[in-house]
Design a protein around this motif. Structure first.
Motif, PDB file in Angstrom:
ATOM      1  N   LYS A 119      59.740  36.820  -1.117  1.00 18.04           N
ATOM      2  CA  LYS A 119      58.791  35.868  -1.452  1.00 18.04           C
ATOM      3  C   LYS A 119      59.212  35.511  -2.057  1.00 18.04           C
ATOM      4  CE  LYS A 119      56.672  38.156  -4.563  1.00 18.04           C
ATOM      5  NZ  LYS A 119      55.944  38.682  -5.863  1.00 18.04           N
ATOM      6  N   THR A 120      60.653  35.467  -2.141  1.00 16.90           N
ATOM      7  CA  THR A 120      62.243  34.392  -2.858  1.00 16.90           C
ATOM      8  C   THR A 120      62.293  33.336  -1.133  1.00 16.90           C
ATOM      9  OG1 THR A 120      62.905  35.451  -3.901  1.00 16.90           O
ATOM     10  CG2 THR A 120      64.275  33.648  -3.046  1.00 16.90           C
ATOM     11  N   TYR A 121      62.952  33.854  -0.098  1.00 21.33           N
ATOM     12  CA  TYR A 121      62.857  33.187   0.910  1.00 21.33           C
ATOM     13  C   TYR A 121      61.745  32.443   1.773  1.00 21.33           C
ATOM     14  CZ  TYR A 121      67.110  36.267   1.572  1.00 21.33           C
ATOM     15  OH  TYR A 121      67.705  37.020   0.499  1.00 21.33           O
ATOM     16  N   LEU A 122      60.324  33.319   1.434  1.00 22.50           N
ATOM     17  CA  LEU A 122      58.983  32.719   1.992  1.00 22.50           C
ATOM     18  C   LEU A 122      58.713  30.953   0.846  1.00 22.50           C
ATOM     19  CD1 LEU A 122      56.824  35.429   2.381  1.00 22.50           C
ATOM     20  CD2 LEU A 122      57.258  33.581   3.930  1.00 22.50           C
ATOM     21  N   SER A 123      59.279  30.843  -0.103  1.00 25.48           N
ATOM     22  CA  SER A 123      59.404  29.781  -0.872  1.00 25.48           C
ATOM     23  C   SER A 123      60.734  28.020   0.107  1.00 25.48           C
ATOM     24  CB  SER A 123      59.989  29.881  -2.367  1.00 25.48           C
ATOM     25  OG  SER A 123      60.790  30.009  -2.370  1.00 25.48           O
ATOM     26  N   TYR A 125      62.358  28.468   6.314  1.00 27.40           N
ATOM     27  CA  TYR A 125      62.567  29.873   6.981  1.00 27.40           C
ATOM     28  C   TYR A 125      60.949  30.124   7.901  1.00 27.40           C
ATOM     29  CZ  TYR A 125      67.001  30.411   4.142  1.00 27.40           C
ATOM     30  OH  TYR A 125      67.821  30.073   3.629  1.00 27.40           O
ATOM     31  N   ARG A 126      61.145  30.549   8.808  1.00 24.24           N
ATOM     32  CA  ARG A 126      60.231  30.434   9.834  1.00 24.24           C
ATOM     33  C   ARG A 126      59.490  32.461   9.751  1.00 24.24           C
ATOM     34  NH1 ARG A 126      61.141  30.314  15.167  1.00 24.24           N
ATOM     35  NH2 ARG A 126      63.415  31.293  15.225  1.00 24.24           N
ATOM     36  N   VAL A 127      58.310  33.162   9.700  1.00 20.35           N
ATOM     37  CA  VAL A 127      58.157  34.016   8.781  1.00 20.35           C
ATOM     38  C   VAL A 127      58.795  34.889  10.066  1.00 20.35           C
ATOM     39  CG1 VAL A 127      56.119  35.894   8.639  1.00 20.35           C
ATOM     40  CG2 VAL A 127      56.239  33.277   8.291  1.00 20.35           C
ATOM     41  N   GLY A 128      59.095  34.685  10.973  1.00 23.19           N
ATOM     42  CA  GLY A 128      59.955  35.526  11.775  1.00 23.19           C
ATOM     43  C   GLY A 128      61.837  35.423  11.282  1.00 23.19           C
ATOM     44  N   ASP A 129      62.060  33.957  10.684  1.00 20.37           N
ATOM     45  CA  ASP A 129      63.762  34.488  10.200  1.00 20.37           C
ATOM     46  C   ASP A 129      63.261  34.993   8.751  1.00 20.37           C
ATOM     47  OD1 ASP A 129      64.163  32.439  11.849  1.00 20.37           O
ATOM     48  OD2 ASP A 129      63.598  30.725  11.066  1.00 20.37           O
ATOM     49  N   VAL A 130      62.122  35.443   7.997  1.00 21.40           N
ATOM     50  CA  VAL A 130      62.283  36.100   6.800  1.00 21.40           C
ATOM     51  C   VAL A 130      62.323  37.631   7.183  1.00 21.40           C
ATOM     52  CG1 VAL A 130      61.007  36.589   4.919  1.00 21.40           C
ATOM     53  CG2 VAL A 130      60.582  33.960   5.780  1.00 21.40           C
ATOM     54  N   ALA A 155      58.233  40.902  13.205  1.00 25.46           N
ATOM     55  CA  ALA A 155      57.479  40.234  12.256  1.00 25.46           C
ATOM     56  C   ALA A 155      55.987  40.651  11.967  1.00 25.46           C
ATOM     57  CB  ALA A 155      57.671  38.845  13.032  1.00 25.46           C
ATOM     58  N   LYS A 156      55.200  41.124  12.972  1.00 28.77           N
ATOM     59  CA  LYS A 156      54.338  41.739  13.064  1.00 28.77           C
ATOM     60  C   LYS A 156      54.321  42.693  11.921  1.00 28.77           C
ATOM     61  CE  LYS A 156      50.413  43.974  15.950  1.00 28.77           C
ATOM     62  NZ  LYS A 156      49.822  43.946  17.496  1.00 28.77           N
ATOM     63  N   TYR A 157      55.402  43.691  11.741  1.00 29.87           N
ATOM     64  CA  TYR A 157      55.630  44.296  11.175  1.00 29.87           C
ATOM     65  C   TYR A 157      55.310  44.825   9.958  1.00 29.87           C
ATOM     66  CZ  TYR A 157      57.449  49.497   8.979  1.00 29.87           C
ATOM     67  OH  TYR A 157      57.414  50.761   8.378  1.00 29.87           O
ATOM     68  N   PHE A 158      56.847  43.520   9.767  1.00 30.75           N
ATOM     69  CA  PHE A 158      56.615  42.826   8.669  1.00 30.75           C
ATOM     70  C   PHE A 158      56.156  42.207   7.675  1.00 30.75           C
ATOM     71  CE2 PHE A 158      57.397  38.700   6.383  1.00 30.75           C
ATOM     72  CZ  PHE A 158      58.437  39.247   4.785  1.00 30.75           C
ATOM     73  N   SER A 159      54.990  41.526   8.642  1.00 27.23           N
ATOM     74  CA  SER A 159      53.616  40.725   7.840  1.00 27.23           C
ATOM     75  C   SER A 159      52.656  42.025   7.977  1.00 27.23           C
ATOM     76  CB  SER A 159      52.948  40.128   8.792  1.00 27.23           C
ATOM     77  OG  SER A 159      53.555  39.021   9.480  1.00 27.23           O
ATOM     78  N   SER A 160      52.429  42.801   8.608  1.00 27.46           N
ATOM     79  CA  SER A 160      52.278  44.393   8.103  1.00 27.46           C
ATOM     80  C   SER A 160      52.411  44.682   6.411  1.00 27.46           C
ATOM     81  CB  SER A 160      51.861  45.557   8.773  1.00 27.46           C
ATOM     82  OG  SER A 160      51.265  46.581   8.487  1.00 27.46           O
ATOM     83  N   GLY A 176      48.248  41.824  -0.305  1.00 23.78           N
ATOM     84  CA  GLY A 176      47.319  41.516   0.255  1.00 23.78           C
ATOM     85  C   GLY A 176      47.283  39.992   0.878  1.00 23.78           C
ATOM     86  N   MET A 177      48.063  40.100   1.388  1.00 30.15           N
ATOM     87  CA  MET A 177      47.756  39.410   2.145  1.00 30.15           C
ATOM     88  C   MET A 177      49.048  38.677   3.544  1.00 30.15           C
ATOM     89  SD  MET A 177      49.295  35.765  -0.834  1.00 30.15           S
ATOM     90  CE  MET A 177      48.668  36.476  -2.294  1.00 30.15           C
ATOM     91  N   THR A 178      48.501  37.545   4.108  1.00 28.83           N
ATOM     92  CA  THR A 178      49.805  37.689   4.670  1.00 28.83           C
ATOM     93  C   THR A 178      50.798  37.120   4.278  1.00 28.83           C
ATOM     94  OG1 THR A 178      49.302  35.799   6.347  1.00 28.83           O
ATOM     95  CG2 THR A 178      48.526  38.157   6.860  1.00 28.83           C
ATOM     96  N   PRO A 179      52.346  36.848   5.019  1.00 26.86           N
ATOM     97  CA  PRO A 179      53.581  36.408   4.730  1.00 26.86           C
ATOM     98  C   PRO A 179      53.380  34.417   4.756  1.00 26.86           C
ATOM     99  CG  PRO A 179      54.386  37.551   5.940  1.00 26.86           C
ATOM    100  CD  PRO A 179      52.961  37.862   6.214  1.00 26.86           C
ATOM    101  N   LEU A 180      52.380  33.991   6.264  1.00 25.36           N
ATOM    102  CA  LEU A 180      51.983  32.596   5.996  1.00 25.36           C
ATOM    103  C   LEU A 180      50.833  32.158   4.256  1.00 25.36           C
ATOM    104  CD1 LEU A 180      51.159  31.990   9.691  1.00 25.36           C
ATOM    105  CD2 LEU A 180      52.927  30.353   7.900  1.00 25.36           C
ATOM    106  N   GLU A 181      50.013  33.005   4.309  1.00 26.28           N
ATOM    107  CA  GLU A 181      48.710  33.082   3.077  1.00 26.28           C
ATOM    108  C   GLU A 181      49.743  32.667   2.198  1.00 26.28           C
ATOM    109  OE1 GLU A 181      44.671  35.450   5.549  1.00 26.28           O
ATOM    110  OE2 GLU A 181      46.560  36.622   3.921  1.00 26.28           O
TER     111      GLU A 181
END
Length: 245
Positions: free
Chosen positions: A201-205, A209-214, A223-228, A235-240
């Motif tokens: 959550k900190t890195y996503l701010s 950083y792309r989601v793959g980077d995070v 990245a798919k496993y991380f998003s899951s 209750g939401m994806t990293p992008l959401e």
């Protein structure tokens, strides 16, 4: 509570000063760009907590901490470091550092830790009866749990297995799990995931950083496993999550 800040990065010093000075009952008694200047004022300022970087010119944060301990000063110490090197963390543990946090540090995490220290230093109410375990078992157990947490804080960006962590702490995997659960009320490997998600959550701010980077930064190769895992936790994806901020 009196605090000192030691960091050779002006931006970090300024940010920490602003954050900590705004807290009621806290006083930042000194802000320093190098360890020798901080050491010079230690006795006079009587700080309760020192927040220091680990890599600085001339005298490192570890050297600063070593000299503090040699002088038998009972000061709580927090390390903020951009280096996820467990050898640094091991030395810090040996020198009695309270916590080893990696940059970029989540301000909420730092404030939560400092408030916990404040409660320990200046208790406002009588403390509950201590756990009556023989032969100092409770104290030893707490120390081992602290070391396990610090191991996670350093290694969360890479591969963490129960076997590796247990070997590092010279414990059996089963005993480590039982000890961690007893003192924290949490499952050890669930804690690892929880810590990684908080860091994510900190890195996503940081939009650079792309989601793959995070995902890679918090120990997920895919990245798919991380998003899951992130969606399961929040209750939401990293992008959401990023778009919601």
């Amino acid at each position: 509570m009196k605090l000192m800040i030691v960091d050779d990065e002006p931006k970090i010093r300024k940010g920490l000063f602003k954050l900590l000075s705004a807290q009621e009952g806290w006083q930042v008694v000194g802000v320093y760009e190098d360890a020798p200047s901080a050491l010079k004022d230690l006795y006079e300022l009587e700080a309760d907590v020192i927040i220091t970087d680990i890599k600085m010119p001339e005298v490192s944060g570890l050297d600063l901490i070593r000299q503090i301990r040699e002088r038998s000063l009972n000061i709580r110490i927090i390390i903020l470091s951009g280096y996820s090197n467990f050898s640094y963390a091991q030395k810090a543990i040996e020198l009695g550092v309270t916590r080893y946090l990696l940059k970029p540090t989540d301000p909420r995490e730092l404030l939560s830790l400092l408030k916990e220290m404040e409660r320990e230093l200046f208790p406002k109410a009588p403390e509950a009866e201590p756990d009556q375990r023989p032969d100092g078992e409770n104290e030893v157990g707490n120390l081992l749990v602290v070391k396990a947490i610090q191991y996670i804080e350093v290694h969360y960006g890479g591969r963490i297995t129960l076997k590796d962590m247990a070997e590092e702490l010279h414990l059996s995997p089963n005993y480590l799990c039982e000890l961690f659960k007893r003192h924290t009320g949490k499952n050890l490997m669930e804690y690892v995931t929880e810590y990684r998600m908080q860091k994510a959550k900190t890195y996503l701010s940081h939009v650079e950083y792309r989601v793959g980077d995070v995902a890679e930064m918090v120990g997920y190769k895919e990245a798919k496993y991380f998003s899951s895992a992130f969606k399961k936790a929040y209750g939401m994806t990293p992008l959401e999550y990023r778009n919601k901020r």
